[in-house]
Design a protein around this motif. Structure first.
Motif, PDB file in Angstrom:
ATOM      1  N   ARG A  75      86.645  17.770  39.388  1.00 40.31           N
ATOM      2  CA  ARG A  75      86.248  17.837  40.802  1.00 40.31           C
ATOM      3  C   ARG A  75      84.729  17.833  40.880  1.00 40.31           C
ATOM      4  NH1 ARG A  75      87.074  23.014  44.689  1.00 40.31           N
ATOM      5  NH2 ARG A  75      85.923  22.171  46.431  1.00 40.31           N
ATOM      6  N   VAL A  76      84.171  16.984  41.739  1.00 37.06           N
ATOM      7  CA  VAL A  76      82.729  16.920  41.966  1.00 37.06           C
ATOM      8  C   VAL A  76      82.491  17.225  43.434  1.00 37.06           C
ATOM      9  CG1 VAL A  76      80.669  15.490  41.848  1.00 37.06           C
ATOM     10  CG2 VAL A  76      82.506  15.134  40.195  1.00 37.06           C
ATOM     11  N   GLN A  77      81.608  18.203  43.702  1.00 35.05           N
ATOM     12  CA  GLN A  77      81.266  18.584  45.072  1.00 35.05           C
ATOM     13  C   GLN A  77      79.759  18.579  45.230  1.00 35.05           C
ATOM     14  OE1 GLN A  77      83.806  18.013  46.743  1.00 35.05           O
ATOM     15  NE2 GLN A  77      84.097  19.888  47.846  1.00 35.05           N
ATOM     16  N   PRO A  78      79.183  17.920  46.194  1.00 35.09           N
ATOM     17  CA  PRO A  78      79.837  16.987  47.107  1.00 35.09           C
ATOM     18  C   PRO A  78      80.147  15.674  46.393  1.00 35.09           C
ATOM     19  CG  PRO A  78      77.490  17.010  47.535  1.00 35.09           C
ATOM     20  CD  PRO A  78      77.747  18.047  46.474  1.00 35.09           C
ATOM     21  N   LYS A  79      81.175  14.989  46.867  1.00 34.82           N
ATOM     22  CA  LYS A  79      81.580  13.709  46.287  1.00 34.82           C
ATOM     23  C   LYS A  79      80.656  12.580  46.728  1.00 34.82           C
ATOM     24  CE  LYS A  79      85.717  10.974  45.538  1.00 34.82           C
ATOM     25  NZ  LYS A  79      85.603  10.946  44.098  1.00 34.82           N
ATOM     26  N   MET A  80      80.056  12.741  47.905  1.00 37.34           N
ATOM     27  CA  MET A  80      79.099  11.758  48.412  1.00 37.34           C
ATOM     28  C   MET A  80      78.154  12.460  49.368  1.00 37.34           C
ATOM     29  SD  MET A  80      81.476   9.646  51.111  1.00 37.34           S
ATOM     30  CE  MET A  80      82.730   9.288  49.923  1.00 37.34           C
ATOM     31  N   GLY A  81      77.060  11.803  49.682  1.00 38.05           N
ATOM     32  CA  GLY A  81      76.096  12.401  50.593  1.00 38.05           C
ATOM     33  C   GLY A  81      74.924  11.474  50.843  1.00 38.05           C
ATOM     34  N   MET A  82      73.894  12.020  51.466  1.00 40.73           N
ATOM     35  CA  MET A  82      72.708  11.243  51.817  1.00 40.73           C
ATOM     36  C   MET A  82      71.483  11.956  51.267  1.00 40.73           C
ATOM     37  SD  MET A  82      71.649   8.528  53.413  1.00 40.73           S
ATOM     38  CE  MET A  82      72.855   8.007  54.606  1.00 40.73           C
ATOM     39  N   LEU A  83      70.627  11.211  50.593  1.00 39.97           N
ATOM     40  CA  LEU A  83      69.364  11.748  50.082  1.00 39.97           C
ATOM     41  C   LEU A  83      68.227  11.286  50.983  1.00 39.97           C
ATOM     42  CD1 LEU A  83      69.852  10.985  46.281  1.00 39.97           C
ATOM     43  CD2 LEU A  83      70.036  13.209  47.404  1.00 39.97           C
ATOM     44  N   ALA A  84      67.382  12.231  51.379  1.00 36.98           N
ATOM     45  CA  ALA A  84      66.213  11.907  52.201  1.00 36.98           C
ATOM     46  C   ALA A  84      65.214  11.101  51.373  1.00 36.98           C
ATOM     47  CB  ALA A  84      65.555  13.197  52.699  1.00 36.98           C
ATOM     48  N   PRO A  85      64.286  10.416  52.023  1.00 36.29           N
ATOM     49  CA  PRO A  85      63.257   9.699  51.267  1.00 36.29           C
ATOM     50  C   PRO A  85      62.466  10.642  50.360  1.00 36.29           C
ATOM     51  CG  PRO A  85      63.234   9.020  53.565  1.00 36.29           C
ATOM     52  CD  PRO A  85      64.167  10.197  53.459  1.00 36.29           C
ATOM     53  N   ARG A  86      61.953  10.104  49.276  1.00 37.33           N
ATOM     54  CA  ARG A  86      61.195  10.882  48.294  1.00 37.33           C
ATOM     55  C   ARG A  86      60.134  11.740  48.980  1.00 37.33           C
ATOM     56  NH1 ARG A  86      58.298   6.794  45.208  1.00 37.33           N
ATOM     57  NH2 ARG A  86      56.816   6.906  46.908  1.00 37.33           N
ATOM     58  N   GLY A  87      60.149  13.049  48.691  1.00 38.23           N
ATOM     59  CA  GLY A  87      59.153  13.969  49.226  1.00 38.23           C
ATOM     60  C   GLY A  87      59.333  14.338  50.685  1.00 38.23           C
ATOM     61  N   LYS A  88      60.451  13.971  51.294  1.00 39.00           N
ATOM     62  CA  LYS A  88      60.651  14.216  52.731  1.00 39.00           C
ATOM     63  C   LYS A  88      61.681  15.290  53.014  1.00 39.00           C
ATOM     64  CE  LYS A  88      57.936  10.845  53.966  1.00 39.00           C
ATOM     65  NZ  LYS A  88      56.612  11.077  54.407  1.00 39.00           N
ATOM     66  N   SER A  89      61.807  16.286  52.155  1.00 39.38           N
ATOM     67  CA  SER A  89      62.757  17.375  52.379  1.00 39.38           C
ATOM     68  C   SER A  89      62.318  18.202  53.575  1.00 39.38           C
ATOM     69  CB  SER A  89      62.833  18.265  51.147  1.00 39.38           C
ATOM     70  OG  SER A  89      63.299  17.517  50.053  1.00 39.38           O
ATOM     71  N   THR A  90      63.325  18.754  54.283  1.00 38.39           N
ATOM     72  CA  THR A  90      63.034  19.636  55.405  1.00 38.39           C
ATOM     73  C   THR A  90      63.679  20.987  55.144  1.00 38.39           C
ATOM     74  OG1 THR A  90      64.993  18.940  56.614  1.00 38.39           O
ATOM     75  CG2 THR A  90      62.948  17.727  57.049  1.00 38.39           C
ATOM     76  N   ALA A  91      63.155  22.020  55.749  1.00 40.50           N
ATOM     77  CA  ALA A  91      63.662  23.372  55.523  1.00 40.50           C
ATOM     78  C   ALA A  91      64.309  23.955  56.768  1.00 40.50           C
ATOM     79  CB  ALA A  91      62.523  24.268  55.043  1.00 40.50           C
TER      80      ALA A  91
END
Length: 139
Positions: A75-91
């Motif tokens: 089992r892999v969690q999450p199985k899929m998702g979305m990655l933000a652009p490089r260096g664009k993380s939000t808190a």
């Protein structure tokens, strides 16, 4: 699905039994955690696949490998998702990150013949975006 011709491939081994808790050891379950990071300047969807390469497959050196879906074992969690652009993380509470932490666990408490020995085939975790691919041999 990510295309097969990705620009960057990361190959590693991932030991599921190396990081197990006492409870997981008693139930013969195993787990591991990995992190992936988006190096692109665009939003990147990611997908995960667990595949089993049966014994004898590709022993003659040709490229006719026939992988079999092994998500019933791992089992892999999450199985899929979305990655933000490089260096664009939000808190924020609805945050997006350029990294994702994937939790990998065995689904069954009984050893499965295909997952126990290299002579019985090999389990692989594939994680991919359009631009990158991470490949882990599950040991």
């Amino acid at each position: 699905r990510p295309p097969l011709s990705s620009t960057t491939t990361h190959n590693k081994e991932l030991c599921l039994s190396c990081s197990t808790t006492k409870e997981e050891q008693e139930t013969k379950q195993a787990s591991a955690t990995i992190n992936i990071q988006n190096d692109e300047r665009s939003w990147e969807p990611f997908y995960t696949f667990v595949l089993w390469i049966p014994p004898g497959n590709n022993k003659d050196g040709n490229d006719d490998v026939i992988p079999i879906d092994a998500s019933y074992l791992i089992r892999v969690q999450p199985k899929m998702g979305m990655l933000a652009p490089r260096g664009k993380s939000t808190a924020t509470a609805s945050s997006f990150s350029d990294t994702a932490q994937l939790q990998i666990t065995t689904r069954t408490t009984l050893p499965h013949p295909e997952a126990t020995d290299d002579d019985d085939g090999t389990l692989w975790l594939l994680v991919g975006t359009e631009a990158e691919k991470w490949v882990y041999k599950l040991v």
